[in-house]
Design a protein around this motif. Structure first.
Motif, PDB file in Angstrom:
ATOM      1  N   GLN A 144      42.995  30.554  45.403  1.00  0.00           N
ATOM      2  CA  GLN A 144      43.753  30.002  44.286  1.00  0.00           C
ATOM      3  C   GLN A 144      43.039  28.792  43.674  1.00  0.00           C
ATOM      4  O   GLN A 144      43.010  28.632  42.449  1.00  0.00           O
ATOM      5  CB  GLN A 144      45.164  29.603  44.728  1.00  0.00           C
ATOM      6  CG  GLN A 144      46.078  30.756  45.068  1.00  0.00           C
ATOM      7  CD  GLN A 144      45.803  31.325  46.439  1.00  0.00           C
ATOM      8  OE1 GLN A 144      45.362  30.597  47.334  1.00  0.00           O
ATOM      9  NE2 GLN A 144      46.060  32.620  46.614  1.00  0.00           N
ATOM     10  N   SER A 163      40.220  30.037  41.485  1.00  0.00           N
ATOM     11  CA  SER A 163      40.717  30.679  40.268  1.00  0.00           C
ATOM     12  C   SER A 163      41.232  29.668  39.256  1.00  0.00           C
ATOM     13  O   SER A 163      41.067  29.842  38.043  1.00  0.00           O
ATOM     14  CB  SER A 163      41.831  31.664  40.625  1.00  0.00           C
ATOM     15  OG  SER A 163      41.353  32.717  41.439  1.00  0.00           O
ATOM     16  N   VAL A 195      43.355  36.224  36.297  1.00  0.00           N
ATOM     17  CA  VAL A 195      43.378  34.809  35.955  1.00  0.00           C
ATOM     18  C   VAL A 195      43.535  34.703  34.446  1.00  0.00           C
ATOM     19  O   VAL A 195      42.840  35.404  33.687  1.00  0.00           O
ATOM     20  CB  VAL A 195      42.090  34.089  36.392  1.00  0.00           C
ATOM     21  CG1 VAL A 195      42.114  32.620  35.946  1.00  0.00           C
ATOM     22  CG2 VAL A 195      41.910  34.181  37.911  1.00  0.00           C
ATOM     23  N   PRO A 215      42.003  27.249  33.067  1.00  0.00           N
ATOM     24  CA  PRO A 215      42.818  28.207  33.832  1.00  0.00           C
ATOM     25  C   PRO A 215      44.250  27.693  34.014  1.00  0.00           C
ATOM     26  O   PRO A 215      44.463  26.542  34.402  1.00  0.00           O
ATOM     27  CB  PRO A 215      42.091  28.294  35.179  1.00  0.00           C
ATOM     28  CG  PRO A 215      40.695  27.859  34.890  1.00  0.00           C
ATOM     29  CD  PRO A 215      40.822  26.795  33.840  1.00  0.00           C
ATOM     30  N   ALA A 272      46.943  32.079  38.072  1.00  0.00           N
ATOM     31  CA  ALA A 272      46.343  33.104  38.921  1.00  0.00           C
ATOM     32  C   ALA A 272      47.472  34.005  39.386  1.00  0.00           C
ATOM     33  O   ALA A 272      48.578  33.539  39.680  1.00  0.00           O
ATOM     34  CB  ALA A 272      45.627  32.469  40.114  1.00  0.00           C
TER      35      ALA A 272
END
Length: 247
Positions: free
Chosen positions: A123, A126, A220, A228, A231
């Motif tokens: 995580q 991502s 993602v 980002p 996720a």
């Protein structure tokens, strides 16, 4: 064979079990259109009376149909004929609500659980965070006309999305929840797809038999600035969707 068995259409003593005959009869009736996609089958008691068997035998027949992906058993509601697979495009802007609505079905997402957890290695990578950074973890189930198509674990960075869980619970949509947090557009950065059997908890959320195949879509998403924001690991009931890969 007595008169009741003959009326029920079951043949005894010829090597084919009663539950298999019932399963075959219901399969033929579904194929012939007697029960339409999404329609509820008669209750176990009614089928037991029709075929002159006990409810355990009917239950075994329905379980065989569920294992084959022909019907789904919804706890407390009954057994329903599966809908035709939904074409589900995977592209730069993948939106569950829009895809389901575009197929003429009603979309909704249920929030099962929400908690703050430390970002694991996957995580953190991502979401471009340090391992152990606090993130919001959501467990959700996504439905079309009340039937579960997918269940997901979603991870979002904190404190940016501190109010996301409440927004999602109220609106039933990831896109609408993002909008309440100031994100009005987002795009898919990456997608990975694999298949595996469902574990018992996943099968229960999806109303499928344990061990049935699910499609695991890990993705993602990023905001317009390229940051980002989400996720996701989504499990689709493999018989209910056709993933369409395109731009």
């Amino acid at each position: 064979m007595d008169a009741q068995e003959q009326a029920a259409g079951l043949v005894r003593g010829e090597g084919l079990t009663a539950w298999r005959q019932i399963a075959d009869a219901l399969t033929a009736e579904i194929a012939a259109g007697r029960y339409a996609p999404g329609q509820q089958l008669p209750a176990e008691a009614a089928l037991a009376t029709r075929f002159a068997v006990n409810r355990h035998t009917v239950r075994r027949a329905l379980a065989a149909l569920a294992e084959g992906g022909l019907v789904r058993a919804s706890q407390g509601r009954g057994t329903f004929v599966e809908e035709a697979p939904l074409a589900y495009p995977i592209g730069p802007r993948t939106r569950f609500s829009e895809i389901v609505a575009g197929a003429g079905r009603e979309a909704w997402g249920d929030l099962v659980a929400a908690t703050t957890v430390p970002a694991g290695t996957e995580q953190a990578a991502s979401l471009a965070l340090a391992p152990g950074a606090p993130i919001l973890e959501l467990l959700t189930v996504h439905r079309a006309d009340g039937a579960p198509l997918s269940t997901a674990l979603t991870w979002l960075p904190l404190p940016r999305f501190a109010g996301f869980a409440e927004a999602y619970a109220a609106r039933g949509s990831i896109t609408r929840a993002f909008a309440t947090c100031g994100v009005h557009d987002y795009t898919r950065l990456s997608t990975r797809i694999r298949a595996r059997p469902a574990d018992p908890a996943e099968a229960q959320r999806l109303d499928i038999a344990p061990g049935r195949v699910v499609l695991v879509v890990s993705s993602v998403n990023i905001d317009p600035a390229g940051v980002p924001i989400q996720a996701n690991r989504t499990l689709f009931a493999a018989d209910r969707v056709e993933l369409v890969i395109g731009g």
